[in-house]
Scaffold this active site. Structure first.
Site, PDB file in Angstrom:
ATOM      1  N   CYS A 130       0.809  -1.222   0.000  1.00  0.00           N
ATOM      2  CA  CYS A 130       0.000   0.000   0.000  1.00  0.00           C
ATOM      3  C   CYS A 130       0.845   1.276   0.000  1.00  0.00           C
ATOM      4  O   CYS A 130       0.309   2.379   0.087  1.00  0.00           O
ATOM      5  CB  CYS A 130      -0.941  -0.011   1.203  1.00  0.00           C
ATOM      6  SG  CYS A 130      -2.009  -1.472   1.223  1.00  0.00           S
ATOM      7  N   LYS A 195      -8.012   0.143  10.836  1.00  0.00           N
ATOM      8  CA  LYS A 195      -8.095  -0.920   9.834  1.00  0.00           C
ATOM      9  C   LYS A 195      -7.134  -2.026  10.244  1.00  0.00           C
ATOM     10  O   LYS A 195      -5.930  -1.793  10.370  1.00  0.00           O
ATOM     11  CB  LYS A 195      -7.738  -0.361   8.460  1.00  0.00           C
ATOM     12  CG  LYS A 195      -7.687  -1.435   7.387  1.00  0.00           C
ATOM     13  CD  LYS A 195      -7.498  -0.848   6.002  1.00  0.00           C
ATOM     14  CE  LYS A 195      -7.279  -1.948   4.981  1.00  0.00           C
ATOM     15  NZ  LYS A 195      -7.093  -1.422   3.625  1.00  0.00           N
ATOM     16  N   ARG A 205      -8.931  -9.000  -2.498  1.00  0.00           N
ATOM     17  CA  ARG A 205      -7.632  -9.017  -3.186  1.00  0.00           C
ATOM     18  C   ARG A 205      -7.716  -9.802  -4.486  1.00  0.00           C
ATOM     19  O   ARG A 205      -6.973  -9.523  -5.420  1.00  0.00           O
ATOM     20  CB  ARG A 205      -6.551  -9.540  -2.238  1.00  0.00           C
ATOM     21  CG  ARG A 205      -6.319  -8.547  -1.108  1.00  0.00           C
ATOM     22  CD  ARG A 205      -5.275  -9.005  -0.103  1.00  0.00           C
ATOM     23  NE  ARG A 205      -5.275  -8.127   1.063  1.00  0.00           N
ATOM     24  CZ  ARG A 205      -4.616  -8.374   2.181  1.00  0.00           C
ATOM     25  NH1 ARG A 205      -3.881  -9.468   2.291  1.00  0.00           N
ATOM     26  NH2 ARG A 205      -4.691  -7.529   3.197  1.00  0.00           N
ATOM     27  N   LYS A 248     -12.707  -1.185  10.409  1.00  0.00           N
ATOM     28  CA  LYS A 248     -12.724  -2.195   9.354  1.00  0.00           C
ATOM     29  C   LYS A 248     -11.782  -3.322   9.696  1.00  0.00           C
ATOM     30  O   LYS A 248     -10.673  -3.042  10.123  1.00  0.00           O
ATOM     31  CB  LYS A 248     -12.273  -1.517   8.051  1.00  0.00           C
ATOM     32  CG  LYS A 248     -12.088  -2.446   6.891  1.00  0.00           C
ATOM     33  CD  LYS A 248     -11.449  -1.716   5.741  1.00  0.00           C
ATOM     34  CE  LYS A 248     -11.173  -2.735   4.654  1.00  0.00           C
ATOM     35  NZ  LYS A 248     -10.346  -2.226   3.607  1.00  0.00           N
TER      36      LYS A 248
HETATM   37  C1  PBG Z   1      -6.806  -1.366  -0.010  1.00  0.00           C
HETATM   38  C2  PBG Z   1      -8.066  -1.903   0.518  1.00  0.00           C
HETATM   39  C3  PBG Z   1      -8.377  -3.203   0.910  1.00  0.00           C
HETATM   40  C4  PBG Z   1      -9.724  -3.224   1.229  1.00  0.00           C
HETATM   41  C5  PBG Z   1     -10.195  -1.934   1.042  1.00  0.00           C
HETATM   42  N1  PBG Z   1      -9.164  -1.127   0.633  1.00  0.00           N
HETATM   43  C6  PBG Z   1      -7.557  -4.431   0.898  1.00  0.00           C
HETATM   44  C7  PBG Z   1      -6.402  -4.567   1.785  1.00  0.00           C
HETATM   45  O1  PBG Z   1      -6.122  -3.755   2.661  1.00  0.00           O
HETATM   46  O2  PBG Z   1      -5.696  -5.555   1.566  1.00  0.00           O
HETATM   47  C8  PBG Z   1     -10.501  -4.441   1.660  1.00  0.00           C
HETATM   48  C9  PBG Z   1     -11.962  -4.376   1.422  1.00  0.00           C
HETATM   49  C10 PBG Z   1     -12.659  -5.693   1.468  1.00  0.00           C
HETATM   50  O3  PBG Z   1     -12.106  -6.734   1.866  1.00  0.00           O
HETATM   51  O4  PBG Z   1     -13.838  -5.699   1.095  1.00  0.00           O
HETATM   52  N2  PBG Z   1      -5.803  -1.142   0.882  1.00  0.00           N
END
Ligand code: PBG
Length: 326
Positions: A130, A195, A205, A248
């Site tokens: 990220c 998160k 993913r 989240k």
């Molecule tokens: C990007 C991101 C992710 C999700 C939302 N933005 C994936 C991650 O962090 O690997 C996950 C959303 C979902 O699982 O529905 N960083």
């Protein structure tokens, strides 16, 4: 005599004393936008979810408008990935194009929807992390200007709100400053504040083609064993100028949602993530669970715990069921 069952006798009574409701104006539908033309690709691990090319977005925009939900959260899958995720901040990248398309589509229909743009690099970097890498490590501060550039590109395209999801420290402040300096002080930032590094992101993913090629995200996303630290993350985003905070994933983190609600006066969003959706769909497909009742129970739990907004792949279905009273 104390009789708690007295108010449960009829549906009308139960309805009259019900404390919590699912409100469809508070649901946000995540949408995957893929580079190219004429594409509507099914995401295997998320039945009912598709990746649309920009020219096919009219279909999903109409569904969102007709459902009467709040709007969409956009994720982009670019034409090409590179080391610094340049597809994330290209002004003609897939997300700015999607934003412009949706704006024009809504204007044609004389309707409004909330267009939120996720801001992250993982869908755009070849390594799937990220932020940018140096010596195999995700560099926090070098990643911030790239997030700011991406957020600005989305705001310029007409997004109503930007939502950084990378868990880089200081990303909310960096985006806020960039928006303010460029004449977008009116565009809110929703922080993915707490998160957690979670196995529940697996299907996302697949959909976004964003799994890290080496290692995992535990050096930037939160450890799911930590509750107090989540409050520090939420406070940090608030201090950096976030307008809305987020927790989240959602289902395994209801305690965090409840605590977050008690600790901030800001609106609180929760993200009912891909793996939570996939579990429900898989069990429902086997006939092991009643999908409608399960989804209603799950979404109600988020609101009961204190969520103001819910991002969920069930949004269109939930709104339709509410409409029909089922
Ligand atoms: C990007 C991101 C992710 C999700 C939302 N933005 C994936 C991650 O962090 O690997 C996950 C959303 C979902 O699982 O529905 N960083």
């Amino acid at each position: 005599m104390q009789r708690l069952r007295r108010l449960r006798r009829t549906a009308a009574l139960r309805g009259a004393v019900a404390e919590t409701h699912i409100c469809k104006q508070k649901l946000i539908y995540p949408v995957f936008v893929v580079w190219g033309e004429g594409k509507k690709e099914a995401v295997e691990s998320m039945p009912g979810v598709f990746r649309y090319s920009v020219d096919r977005l009219g279909e999903v925009a109409d569904a969102v408008l007709d459902a009467g939900i709040a709007g969409v959260m956009l994720f982009g899958i670019p034409k090409e990935k590179d080391e610094t995720g340049s597809g994330a901040y290209a002004e003609d990248g897939v997300v700015p194009q999607a934003v412009r398309f949706l704006r024009a589509h809504c204007a044609r229909r004389g309707r409004e929807m909330l267009i939120v743009a996720d801001v992250c690099l993982c869908e755009y970097t070849a390594h799937g992390h990220c932020g940018v890498l140096r010596d195999g490590r995700v560099e926090n501060d070098a990643s911030l200007p790239l997030h700011a550039k991406a957020a600005l590109a989305y705001a310029k395209a007409g997004a109503d709100m930007v939502a950084p999801s990378s868990m880089m420290d200081g990303v909310v402040a960096a985006i806020r400053a960039a928006l303010d300096n460029a004449g977008y002080p009116h565009i809110p930032v929703m922080g993915y504040s707490a998160k957690f590094a979670s196995a529940f992101y697996g299907p996302f993913r697949d959909a976004a083609d964003s799994a890290p090629q080496t290692g995992d995200r535990q050096s930037y996303q939160m450890d799911f064993r930590n509750g107090r630290e989540a409050l520090r993350e939420l406070a940090a985003d608030e201090e950096e100028g976030a307008d809305i905070l987020m927790v989240k994933p959602a289902l395994a983190f209801l305690d965090i949602i409840k605590e977050a609600r008690a600790h901030t006066l800001l609106p609180l969003c929760v993200y009912n993530v891909s793996g939570e959706y996939a579990m429900v769909k898989a069990a429902a497909a086997k006939g092991w669970l009643d999908e409608r009742r399960i989804v209603k129970e799950i979404l109600t739990a988020f609101f009961r715990a204190g969520a103001d907004l819910v991002i969920t792949y069930h949004a269109l279905d939930a709104a339709a069921w509410e409409e029909k009273g089922v």
